[in-house]
Scaffold this motif. Sequence first.
Motif, PDB file in Angstrom:
ATOM      1  N   HIS A 526       6.743  -7.366 -25.730  1.00  0.00           N
ATOM      2  CA  HIS A 526       6.133  -6.115 -26.169  1.00  0.00           C
ATOM      3  C   HIS A 526       7.193  -5.124 -26.628  1.00  0.00           C
ATOM      4  O   HIS A 526       6.937  -4.307 -27.517  1.00  0.00           O
ATOM      5  CB  HIS A 526       5.264  -5.559 -25.049  1.00  0.00           C
ATOM      6  CG  HIS A 526       4.139  -6.484 -24.690  1.00  0.00           C
ATOM      7  ND1 HIS A 526       2.962  -6.521 -25.396  1.00  0.00           N
ATOM      8  CD2 HIS A 526       4.045  -7.448 -23.738  1.00  0.00           C
ATOM      9  CE1 HIS A 526       2.172  -7.458 -24.887  1.00  0.00           C
ATOM     10  NE2 HIS A 526       2.809  -8.032 -23.880  1.00  0.00           N
ATOM     11  N   VAL A 527       8.384  -5.187 -26.036  1.00  0.00           N
ATOM     12  CA  VAL A 527       9.498  -4.386 -26.540  1.00  0.00           C
ATOM     13  C   VAL A 527       9.885  -4.864 -27.937  1.00  0.00           C
ATOM     14  O   VAL A 527      10.249  -4.074 -28.809  1.00  0.00           O
ATOM     15  CB  VAL A 527      10.709  -4.485 -25.587  1.00  0.00           C
ATOM     16  CG1 VAL A 527      11.894  -3.698 -26.136  1.00  0.00           C
ATOM     17  CG2 VAL A 527      10.344  -3.985 -24.197  1.00  0.00           C
ATOM     18  N   ALA A 528       9.780  -6.185 -28.165  1.00  0.00           N
ATOM     19  CA  ALA A 528      10.153  -6.773 -29.451  1.00  0.00           C
ATOM     20  C   ALA A 528       9.091  -6.585 -30.522  1.00  0.00           C
ATOM     21  O   ALA A 528       9.277  -7.048 -31.658  1.00  0.00           O
ATOM     22  CB  ALA A 528      10.433  -8.267 -29.260  1.00  0.00           C
ATOM     23  N   GLY A 529       7.981  -5.926 -30.195  1.00  0.00           N
ATOM     24  CA  GLY A 529       6.952  -5.673 -31.193  1.00  0.00           C
ATOM     25  C   GLY A 529       5.986  -6.813 -31.395  1.00  0.00           C
ATOM     26  O   GLY A 529       5.305  -6.880 -32.425  1.00  0.00           O
ATOM     27  N   VAL A 530       5.894  -7.720 -30.423  1.00  0.00           N
ATOM     28  CA  VAL A 530       4.987  -8.866 -30.506  1.00  0.00           C
ATOM     29  C   VAL A 530       3.788  -8.617 -29.597  1.00  0.00           C
ATOM     30  O   VAL A 530       3.956  -8.233 -28.429  1.00  0.00           O
ATOM     31  CB  VAL A 530       5.702 -10.167 -30.095  1.00  0.00           C
ATOM     32  CG1 VAL A 530       4.733 -11.345 -30.116  1.00  0.00           C
ATOM     33  CG2 VAL A 530       6.886 -10.434 -31.012  1.00  0.00           C
TER      34      VAL A 530
END
Length: 739
Positions: A526-530
């Motif tokens: 979720h930090v990686a934008g997924v």
Amino acid sequence: MTETRRDADAAPAQENRRQATERLSGWRTPLVVSVVVGLLALFPLIKNRIFYFWDDSAAAFLPYWHEIGNQLLSGTWPVLRPDMWMGGNLAGEAQISLWNPVSLLNYVLVALLPDLAVAATMVKIEFMIVLALGVYFLAREYGAKEFAAAVVAISLPVSGYTLYVDASAWVAGLIGFAYLTHFWWSLRRFSRGRLNPIVPFVFGALAMTTGNPYGALGVIVVLLVIGVERLLIKDIRKFWELVLVGGAVGMTGLVAFLPLLTGAAVTWRQPSGIYNSGFMVPGLGDLLAMSSPTYLPRVQMFEPDFTTFPMAYLAWFILPLAPWLSFRAMRARLRERFGIFLFGTIYLLMTIAPSDLWLFRWPARLIQYVYLPVCVLVAIALSVGLRTSNWRRRALGSAALIFVGTYQSWAQSPQNIEWHAPAFVLAAGGTAAAVWVVFKHRAKLLPPVLVTGTALVLLMQVLVMPMNGNVTPWYFPHNVAELKDRFADRYTGNTLQVAEIWPAIERHGYSPNGAWRDLLFGNMYHVAGVKAQNSYTGIGYNSFANALCMEYHGGVCPESYNELWKEAGGTGRTLADLMRLETVVVLNGFVPGFDASRPPAGWSVRQTTDIVTVLHRDAKIDWPQGRLANAAPGVRVGDDLSTGFTGETMKYSGSGRVTFAMLAWPGWSATVDGKPLEVRQGPAGLLQLDLPQSANGTVQLRYFPPGWSLGIPLLGFGVLVGVGFSVLVAVRKRRPRTG
């Protein structure tokens, strides 16, 4: 006459300057404590740059904080993240601290920083300093001198359990414990009529709203011990005032815990009975090794079957200097100081208790609570100085204690003789130096000797034991921009990762250039934008976890892959359809019989690496603006729109069952044209509604955390009582007495 008047006018000004100077002088030692602890907290980074980005801090806390901080910056107060699935019940994950204002400010800070490991280090050192100041003020409150309070205050934040477990990995424990120390000293000071109750009320509310159950339990124990102290000296009026403050503090905390307790029926985290698995249960012998820097207790804590760090260590000087300390000073004014002994006794019993007591488990978490009163008593004894009579017997006693501690350390881990030898030298040399400066009438040098010894021992510890090897290190990449560059454009739409941590790291290793080139676990996606449906959770969701055999860190079993393509719940759609999956990432060699050349119907292989195979849905997802996944043949959907994370609006005609791609957490409510409709669990715990016949119906879905309808009013009432009573006390104190 004029000179006399000038002198009279100057006197108040001089008195004000004197008081201001005294106040500044009183903060000099706390400032020194803060600086020293801040510097010592950097020592672990010498050999392990991600010491504070470790285990749950890496997989859960820092990613949670980053995402919540981003939502706060965007003007949204987060309570639920449906796209995080099992890990998305932010209100139910009590230790996320949604009602703690200091935590929320820290989350914003984390979101603004470009590196999660740096953010972790900053926030954790912040609370190590907060803890040190709490210990300092507590020791001072019980009568210790500044230098003695400073020495123990510097020691506790860098002690074994606090540093290697709470500060490194399980940070919620550190935060709750830090607030607890301030609640204790301020509540006692209030009980003596020396402080307005607003101070203990604020610290108590901060401890409660942290959401850490051990911090909340500590608040209750502190209220008990201070109440007993007041009763022992027959101060009945102040006892009832303590009850009032305690009630106000307690009401502020329910808002943090009620969503967890009221929603527990669908989760793993349900209250259990009392039993003892032996997990993280220290023995009395372990606690008696509190001054042995290299003692590794044989306490079960994941793997291996002994601790890889000095869990039971407190401070190198406490037992070696015990023969020189004044135990009479510790026992002095026993009634007034009874709370120290009562607190220590309660927590000693709880620390050696069974492994599971209702919601409380793993009693080694309480070691630092046992050591807190020990630090206060040692500070009281140090304040009167070391005793030098019968010095030969005292020296022999110190030598015996150092030898026994070293032998005990060697017996536990004889392979580490190269650690035990320098620890022996440091303890013996430090003790000799401490005694020597006293004999030479240079007692002012005693604090520098003790603190220098603490720094040298810590340096030795972090060089030979640079990590807590009993928990998962992860070694995730932690630069936020690099994470997004690596994953955001590769794994698009709702994504499920079919992988488990141990096969991944056994084949490819822990590192950004190993497994983490193509995989992530916990909340890092979720930090990686997924939009990954794999996430970390402390509470779980039974139906979803069972359907995919998903673990707390987001790993799944190999069988979950085949479950995705089976028809689910009589809907005529596969589970992958009901979850609105668009990307499936499969760890190569993990799923028996997986053939990348034969993807499921409607799917194709987007990418293949030596680590993963990435499948992508060929067709576009229906109703792209909402979360609706399936509608029965009798339902004609006009429109479906998500309104943030906690709302959904759907237009329909006809009747029948609809399924939404989100979990049916307790707290979701539904209406059709304003009339209530039952929310039910569908396959894998997905939210389903049975829609009544309508020619032009409007479905409204809203989420409000269970328990908050009671918790928020109680929070408001608790604040009203706490602030109101504080104002009353202030007014009463200012009111001039007559007669």
